[in-house]
Write a protein that holds these residues in place. Structure first.
Motif, PDB file in Angstrom:
ATOM      1  N   ASP A 125       0.842  -1.190   0.000  1.00 11.36           N
ATOM      2  CA  ASP A 125       0.000   0.000   0.000  1.00 11.36           C
ATOM      3  C   ASP A 125       0.884   1.250   0.000  1.00 11.36           C
ATOM      4  OD1 ASP A 125       0.498   0.965   2.759  1.00 11.36           O
ATOM      5  OD2 ASP A 125      -0.531  -0.881   3.339  1.00 11.36           O
ATOM      6  N   HIS A 146       1.944  -8.300  -3.529  1.00  8.85           N
ATOM      7  CA  HIS A 146       1.226  -8.537  -2.273  1.00  8.85           C
ATOM      8  C   HIS A 146      -0.272  -8.676  -2.533  1.00  8.85           C
ATOM      9  CE1 HIS A 146       4.983  -6.620  -0.846  1.00  8.85           C
ATOM     10  NE2 HIS A 146       4.842  -7.493   0.129  1.00  8.85           N
ATOM     11  N   GLY A 191      -0.633  -5.930   7.170  1.00  3.01           N
ATOM     12  CA  GLY A 191      -0.948  -6.692   5.967  1.00  3.01           C
ATOM     13  C   GLY A 191       0.215  -7.560   5.554  1.00  3.01           C
ATOM     14  N   GLY A 192       0.171  -8.026   4.300  1.00  5.16           N
ATOM     15  CA  GLY A 192       1.254  -8.863   3.780  1.00  5.16           C
ATOM     16  C   GLY A 192       0.721 -10.037   2.998  1.00  5.16           C
ATOM     17  N   ALA A 204       3.683 -14.572   5.111  1.00  6.54           N
ATOM     18  CA  ALA A 204       4.626 -13.568   5.657  1.00  6.54           C
ATOM     19  C   ALA A 204       3.907 -12.239   5.762  1.00  6.54           C
ATOM     20  CB  ALA A 204       5.847 -13.425   4.758  1.00  6.54           C
ATOM     21  N   ALA A 205       3.697 -11.800   6.983  1.00  6.51           N
ATOM     22  CA  ALA A 205       2.932 -10.562   7.150  1.00  6.51           C
ATOM     23  C   ALA A 205       3.417  -9.826   8.395  1.00  6.51           C
ATOM     24  CB  ALA A 205       1.437 -10.888   7.269  1.00  6.51           C
ATOM     25  N   GLY A 206       2.946  -8.605   8.559  1.00  4.13           N
ATOM     26  CA  GLY A 206       3.398  -7.850   9.714  1.00  4.13           C
ATOM     27  C   GLY A 206       2.534  -6.648  10.004  1.00  4.13           C
ATOM     28  N   PHE A 207       2.823  -6.029  11.144  1.00  3.64           N
ATOM     29  CA  PHE A 207       2.136  -4.789  11.521  1.00  3.64           C
ATOM     30  C   PHE A 207       2.970  -4.075  12.567  1.00  3.64           C
ATOM     31  CE2 PHE A 207       0.566  -8.107  14.350  1.00  3.64           C
ATOM     32  CZ  PHE A 207       0.514  -7.501  15.597  1.00  3.64           C
ATOM     33  N   ARG A 229       7.622  -3.563  16.050  1.00  4.00           N
ATOM     34  CA  ARG A 229       7.368  -4.068  14.694  1.00  4.00           C
ATOM     35  C   ARG A 229       7.151  -5.568  14.810  1.00  4.00           C
ATOM     36  NH1 ARG A 229      11.635  -3.084  10.727  1.00  4.00           N
ATOM     37  NH2 ARG A 229      10.072  -4.105   9.474  1.00  4.00           N
ATOM     38  N   SER A 249       6.546  -9.177  13.073  1.00  7.55           N
ATOM     39  CA  SER A 249       6.718  -9.975  11.854  1.00  7.55           C
ATOM     40  C   SER A 249       6.163 -11.357  12.103  1.00  7.55           C
ATOM     41  CB  SER A 249       8.209 -10.137  11.520  1.00  7.55           C
ATOM     42  OG  SER A 249       8.755  -8.953  11.059  1.00  7.55           O
ATOM     43  N   ARG A 308       5.334 -15.315  10.317  1.00  6.52           N
ATOM     44  CA  ARG A 308       5.582 -16.252   9.225  1.00  6.52           C
ATOM     45  C   ARG A 308       4.779 -17.518   9.483  1.00  6.52           C
ATOM     46  NH1 ARG A 308       7.623 -12.177   8.013  1.00  6.52           N
ATOM     47  NH2 ARG A 308       9.705 -11.765   7.201  1.00  6.52           N
TER      48      ARG A 308
HETATM   49  P1  5GP Z   1       8.599  -8.420   7.441  1.00  9.32           P
HETATM   50  O1  5GP Z   1       8.136  -9.315   8.515  1.00  9.32           O
HETATM   51  O2  5GP Z   1       9.684  -9.035   6.633  1.00  9.32           O
HETATM   52  O3  5GP Z   1       8.894  -7.035   7.908  1.00  9.32           O
HETATM   53  O4  5GP Z   1       7.379  -8.267   6.461  1.00  9.32           O
HETATM   54  C1  5GP Z   1       6.789  -9.377   5.832  1.00  9.32           C
HETATM   55  C2  5GP Z   1       5.649  -8.884   4.958  1.00  9.32           C
HETATM   56  O5  5GP Z   1       4.648  -8.350   5.812  1.00  9.32           O
HETATM   57  C3  5GP Z   1       6.066  -7.758   4.043  1.00  9.32           C
HETATM   58  O6  5GP Z   1       6.265  -8.257   2.772  1.00  9.32           O
HETATM   59  C4  5GP Z   1       4.899  -6.813   4.078  1.00  9.32           C
HETATM   60  O7  5GP Z   1       4.038  -7.127   3.033  1.00  9.32           O
HETATM   61  C5  5GP Z   1       4.152  -7.140   5.317  1.00  9.32           C
HETATM   62  N1  5GP Z   1       4.286  -6.111   6.365  1.00  9.32           N
HETATM   63  C6  5GP Z   1       5.232  -6.028   7.329  1.00  9.32           C
HETATM   64  N2  5GP Z   1       5.010  -4.977   8.140  1.00  9.32           N
HETATM   65  C7  5GP Z   1       3.898  -4.377   7.694  1.00  9.32           C
HETATM   66  C8  5GP Z   1       3.138  -3.225   8.122  1.00  9.32           C
HETATM   67  O8  5GP Z   1       3.460  -2.546   9.102  1.00  9.32           O
HETATM   68  N3  5GP Z   1       2.040  -2.923   7.378  1.00  9.32           N
HETATM   69  C9  5GP Z   1       1.654  -3.676   6.304  1.00  9.32           C
HETATM   70  N4  5GP Z   1       0.558  -3.308   5.634  1.00  9.32           N
HETATM   71  N5  5GP Z   1       2.333  -4.746   5.883  1.00  9.32           N
HETATM   72  C10 5GP Z   1       3.433  -5.101   6.551  1.00  9.32           C
END
Ligand code: 5GP
Ligand code: MN
Length: 328
Positions: free
Chosen positions: A88, A112, A291-292, A296-299, A269, A271, A273
């Motif tokens: 996004d 995504h 989202g994600g 594999a996703a996160g917030f 943060r 993460s 999986r």
């Molecule tokens: P990672 O864990 O490697 O930071 O993120 C894995 C996937 O989760 C990323 O490809 C991304 O799409 C999604 N992601 C991680 N953090 C966020 C976040 O804060 N907001 C959103 N919308 N997606 C996230």
């Protein structure tokens, strides 16, 4: 529909002399690789192209061609912006997202599933293993081939986003793309050495301490790992040194979902999986405003971490139950 999107994107890129290319903050090899490959190709074809990332140059990725030239703000020309690997508009970062609307045209290239097609032109393919795979299509549409440096960038993205060609997103098409990139000059051995055999001692010690604290929940089907500011300080580690910890937790036998809680400048943060996309961590992330992908996703979490730790087990149990129901 997607073939038409690529053709149109190729046509727009061919007729635009000045182009900006941006990827998500806290970039990984797919974000850097996709944005730098496109930037390098546009420059090779005579365009003025700038590669932007809010996080600037992360030292661990300096080996990727184009990364040493990455800048942190948009140039003055606002004709065309290509956004790559961003689910996004917010993913381009706090300091840049406000300027998105100043560009006449925005091209959104991403893989995504949660992508909301925020661009003027969108090439969004959730089944693609990586954005790098989609940039190969765009370079084809541009018609100038793929130079060795560009192939190196794209192979790095392809390799990391597929977990070294292990994830369920890895298809015959992925290997076809990998073959093309190796034929164009990418060296899998050299890229893998730079990506995976070049860890700092600080990183290894951070991983060791974090993984010693791993907790199993949901009867051993989920794992939670924490990395605090104190741990980073103790080992002299930087935030991106935590990359890879959550995958290690996921790879424990019996674990289906792993969660990493990472303290980063007052924000947590998160993460997540999953070992199998049947267990949808993007759905868990969405509950918390993130989202994600399914696997594999996160917030981000801005409230006390204890509140999050109280909520997570319930949401994870729900994701496990939904995945079990899928299989049944
Ligand atoms: P990672 O864990 O490697 O930071 O993120 C894995 C996937 O989760 C990323 O490809 C991304 O799409 C999604 N992601 C991680 N953090 C966020 C976040 O804060 N907001 C959103 N919308 N997606 C996230
Ligand atoms: Mn990606």
């Amino acid at each position: 529909m997607t073939a038409a999107a690529v053709a149109e994107i190729g046509a727009v890129l061919r007729r635009t002399p000045v182009v900006s290319v941006v990827s998500h903050y806290n970039p990984d090899a797919d974000a850097y690789g996709s944005s730098c490959a496109l930037t390098l190709a546009l420059r090779r074809l005579g365009r003025t192209a700038t590669c932007i990332n809010e996080s600037g140059i992360l030292p661990g990725y300096r080996f990727l061609p184009g990364v040493p030239d990455v800048v942190t703000s948009f140039p003055s020309d606002r004709e065309l912006l290509v956004v790559v690997d961003c689910g996004d508009r917010h993913r381009i970062g706090e300091s840049l997202k406000g300027e998105l609307s100043s560009f006449k045209t925005v091209i959104n290239i991403d893989h995504h599933a949660s992508n909301d097609s925020f661009g003027t032109l969108n090439y969004v393919v959730p089944t693609a293993s990586s954005t790098a795979e989609l940039i190969v299509d765009v370079l084809e549409a541009l018609g100038g081939g793929i130079a060795a440096d560009e192939a190196t960038c794209l192979f790095a993205g392809l390799c990391t986003d597929t977990g070294s060609f292990r994830y369920s997103s890895t298809t015959a098409r992925t290997f076809g793309t990998a073959r093309r990139l190796v034929e164009a000059g990418a060296s899998p051995h050299r890229i893998a050495q730079s990506l995976f055999s070049n860890d700092s001692l600080a990183l290894v010690r951070l991983h060791a301490e974090a993984l010693c604290g791993l907790e199993l929940i949901a009867g051993g089907r989920a794992a939670i790992v924490r990395v605090t500011t104190e741990m980073f300080a103790r080992h002299g580690a930087v935030p991106e040194d935590a990359d890879g910890i959550v995958e290690r937790a996921r790879d424990v036998r019996g674990v289906e979902i792993a969660v990493l809680l990472k303290e980063d400048a007052g924000v947590w943060r998160v993460s997540m999986r999953s070992k199998d996309p049947r267990f949808d961590v993007a759905a868990v992330a969405a509950k918390f405003g993130g989202g994600g992908h399914r696997a594999a996703a996160g917030f981000r979490w801005r409230r006390p971490v204890g509140e999050l730790e109280a909520l997570l087990p319930g949401e994870i149990a729900a994701a496990l139950a939904a995945g079990d129901a899928c299989a049944a």
